[in-house]
Design a protein around this motif. Structure first.
Motif, PDB file in Angstrom:
ATOM      1  N   VAL A   1      -2.076  -7.091  -2.428  1.00  0.00           N
ATOM      2  CA  VAL A   1      -2.183  -5.601  -1.870  1.00  0.00           C
ATOM      3  C   VAL A   1      -1.641  -5.638  -0.007  1.00  0.00           C
ATOM      4  CG1 VAL A   1      -2.953  -3.027  -1.261  1.00  0.00           C
ATOM      5  CG2 VAL A   1      -2.810  -4.696  -3.457  1.00  0.00           C
TER       6      VAL A   1
ATOM      7  N   SER B   1      -3.173   5.342  -7.620  1.00  0.00           N
ATOM      8  CA  SER B   1      -2.927   3.788  -6.513  1.00  0.00           C
ATOM      9  C   SER B   1      -2.587   2.838  -8.399  1.00  0.00           C
ATOM     10  CB  SER B   1      -4.299   3.466  -5.861  1.00  0.00           C
ATOM     11  OG  SER B   1      -3.582   1.931  -5.758  1.00  0.00           O
TER      12      SER B   1
ATOM     13  N   THR C   1       0.873  -1.224  -0.163  1.00  0.00           N
ATOM     14  CA  THR C   1       0.225  -0.374  -0.135  1.00  0.00           C
ATOM     15  C   THR C   1       0.537   1.312  -0.286  1.00  0.00           C
ATOM     16  OG1 THR C   1       0.170  -0.475   3.196  1.00  0.00           O
ATOM     17  CG2 THR C   1      -2.151  -0.837   0.707  1.00  0.00           C
TER      18      THR C   1
ATOM     19  N   PRO D   1      -0.466  -3.985   2.810  1.00  0.00           N
ATOM     20  CA  PRO D   1      -1.033  -3.032   3.928  1.00  0.00           C
ATOM     21  C   PRO D   1       0.270  -3.370   4.573  1.00  0.00           C
ATOM     22  CG  PRO D   1      -2.106  -5.625   5.013  1.00  0.00           C
ATOM     23  CD  PRO D   1      -1.605  -5.356   4.034  1.00  0.00           C
TER      24      PRO D   1
END
Length: 167
Positions: free
Chosen positions: A153, A138, A122, A155
């Protein structure tokens, strides 16, 4: 769809990124039977001159009147960081220094190595990163809209949903 077992994964990395992205990729590799992991940094200040069948590229500076070899030091730094994080994990990995738009460069690499998926982290925390993402978009979203491989993805920071977001 490319099967996960027996096919490598492509992992986007940036300098000073938390180890979690590389560790997640290593875990995925082991779960998929020890597949190769292709870590890639995409330098947006350079452009791709030539793409090679193995996913490597020949790149150059955007400004032809400037001589800037800082990319070589950045490449060395990222490779050393990955070697330290992966240590003796037994995960086969390679690093690619790419150039241009991150979504296009990562997609090219994924096609070249017949990757099953692409892993990205992220955005970094902070106002500057939020502004940059608002302007540039993004990378995870761009990837999910413009190629057929799954995008995992990871975090990079913990979100405590009990704390109001406006604090």
């Amino acid at each position: 769809m490319t099967p996960f077992a027996g096919h490598p994964i492509v992992v986007a990395v940036v300098p000073h990124q938390p180890e979690l992205v590389a560790l997640t990729a290593a875990s995925w590799s082991r779960a998929a039977g020890g597949v190769a992991v292709y870590f890639a940094y995409v330098d947006p200040t350079r452009f791709t001159v030539e793409e090679h069948p193995d996913g490597t590229v020949r790149h150059a500076e955007i400004d032809p009147d400037t001589v800037d070899d800082s990319w070589a030091e950045r490449q060395k730094q990222i490779e050393e960081s990955l070697a330290q994080v992966l240590g003796n994990s037994g995960v086969p990995w390679e690093f690619r220094y790419l150039a241009g738009r991150p979504d296009r460069a990562l997609t090219h690499l994924a096609r070249a190595v017949d990757a099953a998926a692409i892993v990205v982290g992220t955005r970094a925390p902070g106002t500057g990163a939020r502004f940059r993402e608002a302007v540039e978009g993004s990378i995870a979203v761009q990837l999910s809209h413009h190629q057929h491989r799954p995008v995992l993805v990871v975090p990079l920071s913990i979100v405590d949903w009990k704390t109001p977001l406006w604090r």
